[in-house]
Scaffold this motif. Structure first.
Motif, mmCIF file in Angstrom:
data_model
loop_
_atom_site.group_PDB
_atom_site.id
_atom_site.type_symbol
_atom_site.label_atom_id
_atom_site.label_comp_id
_atom_site.label_asym_id
_atom_site.label_seq_id
_atom_site.Cartn_x
_atom_site.Cartn_y
_atom_site.Cartn_z
ATOM 1 N N VAL A 90 0.845 -1.199 0.000
ATOM 2 C CA VAL A 90 0.000 0.000 0.000
ATOM 3 C C VAL A 90 0.878 1.246 0.000
ATOM 4 O O VAL A 90 1.824 1.344 0.780
ATOM 5 N N THR A 91 0.534 2.208 -0.867
ATOM 6 C CA THR A 91 1.185 3.515 -0.899
ATOM 7 C C THR A 91 0.112 4.576 -0.706
ATOM 8 O O THR A 91 -0.789 4.714 -1.538
ATOM 9 N N VAL A 92 0.199 5.303 0.397
ATOM 10 C CA VAL A 92 -0.776 6.350 0.712
ATOM 11 C C VAL A 92 -0.178 7.706 0.355
ATOM 12 O O VAL A 92 0.979 7.984 0.668
ATOM 13 N N ASP A 93 -0.988 8.540 -0.291
ATOM 14 C CA ASP A 93 -0.590 9.900 -0.623
ATOM 15 C C ASP A 93 -1.751 10.816 -0.239
ATOM 16 O O ASP A 93 -2.648 11.065 -1.046
ATOM 17 N N GLY A 94 -1.759 11.262 1.007
ATOM 18 C CA GLY A 94 -2.848 12.113 1.485
ATOM 19 C C GLY A 94 -4.150 11.340 1.559
ATOM 20 O O GLY A 94 -4.255 10.346 2.274
ATOM 21 N N ASP A 95 -5.134 11.784 0.776
ATOM 22 C CA ASP A 95 -6.453 11.152 0.782
ATOM 23 C C ASP A 95 -6.657 10.182 -0.370
ATOM 24 O O ASP A 95 -7.788 9.778 -0.664
ATOM 25 N N THR A 96 -5.573 9.818 -1.052
ATOM 26 C CA THR A 96 -5.646 8.806 -2.102
ATOM 27 C C THR A 96 -4.580 7.756 -1.824
ATOM 28 O O THR A 96 -3.628 7.991 -1.080
ATOM 29 N N ALA A 97 -4.757 6.603 -2.431
ATOM 30 C CA ALA A 97 -3.798 5.522 -2.229
ATOM 31 C C ALA A 97 -3.825 4.588 -3.430
ATOM 32 O O ALA A 97 -4.810 4.520 -4.173
ATOM 33 N N VAL A 98 -2.721 3.880 -3.585
ATOM 34 C CA VAL A 98 -2.599 2.810 -4.567
ATOM 35 C C VAL A 98 -2.132 1.577 -3.801
ATOM 36 O O VAL A 98 -1.261 1.671 -2.933
ATOM 37 N N ALA A 99 -2.720 0.446 -4.126
ATOM 38 C CA ALA A 99 -2.317 -0.804 -3.492
ATOM 39 C C ALA A 99 -2.230 -1.873 -4.572
ATOM 40 O O ALA A 99 -2.897 -1.785 -5.608
#
Length: 167
Positions: A90-99
C-alpha cells in the motif's frame, strides 16, 4: 517534514493506520464475495467505482452488486470457492492511495481444491467520510500477458494503472 516531534509522530501513526485500513478493506473482499454479501462487497467501492476484470467491466456499485448476485457467481459459492487476496503493498498519498496484491480464486472440483485463476490486482482508493473506498480495481490474469506484471510494477511504485490495461 516538520520540526515538531509530536506532529511527525501523528503523521506516521495516521499513515500506518491508513495502510492497515486499506489492507483490511482488501482482505475483506474474499470473505464477503465468497459469502454472497452483495451489498457489503459493493460498499467497498465508491458509488461510481470501477471493477475492471479481464472479461468483465463493472462501472458502479449496482453492477458490482449484480455480479455477486448473478447465477454464475452463486454457482461458484454453491460449488465451493475461495477468493484469496494479499498480502498488500500500500502507498498512501494524502487522501488517495494505490495498493497492489496477487489474488487466487480457488475452487472445489471433484473432491480437490484447484486454483482457477491467479491475477495481478491494482487498487486505487480514496478516503471518504466513511473511510477508504475503492475508486478503481483492475485485475489481469497472470498468464504471460504484459499488462499483468505492469499492473504489479505500477502498484509497487504507487502509481495509477498504466495504459497497457486500458480498455
Amino acid at each position: 517534514m516538520t520540526d515538531d516531534p509530536m506532529a511527525a509522530l501523528e503523521a506516521r501513526l495516521r499513515r500506518l493506520e491508513d495502510e492497515r485500513d486499506i489492507a483490511r478493506l482488501m482482505a475483506s473482499y474474499g470473505p464477503l464475495v465468497d459469502s454472497g454479501a452483495a451489498d457489503e462487497v459493493a460498499e467497498l467501492w465508491e458509488p461510481d467505482g470501477v471493477y475492471d476484470i479481464d472479461e468483465l467491466y463493472l462501472g458502479d456499485r449496482s453492477e458490482i452488486r449484480s455480479m455477486v448476485r448473478s447465477a454464475a457467481h452463486q454457482g461458484w459459492i454453491r460449488g465451493g470457492c475461495a477468493h484469496v487476496v494479499g498480502p498488500a503493498h500500500v502507498t498512501v498519498d494524502g487522501d488517495t492511495a494505490v495498493a497492489v496484491a496477487h489474488s487466487l480464486m480457488v475452487v472445489h472440483d471433484d473432491g480437490q481444491y484447484v486454483v482457477r485463476r491467479a491475477t495481478a490486482n491494482h487498487w486505487q482508493l480514496r478516503r471518504s467520510p466513511d473511510g477508504w473506498r475503492v475508486t478503481t480495481r483492475t485485475n489481469r490474469v497472470l498468464d504471460g500477458r504484459p499488462e499483468s506484471p505492469a499492473l504489479l510494477r505500477s502498484g509497487v511504485r504507487g502509481t495509477a494503472a498504466g495504459a497497457a490495461t486500458a480498455r
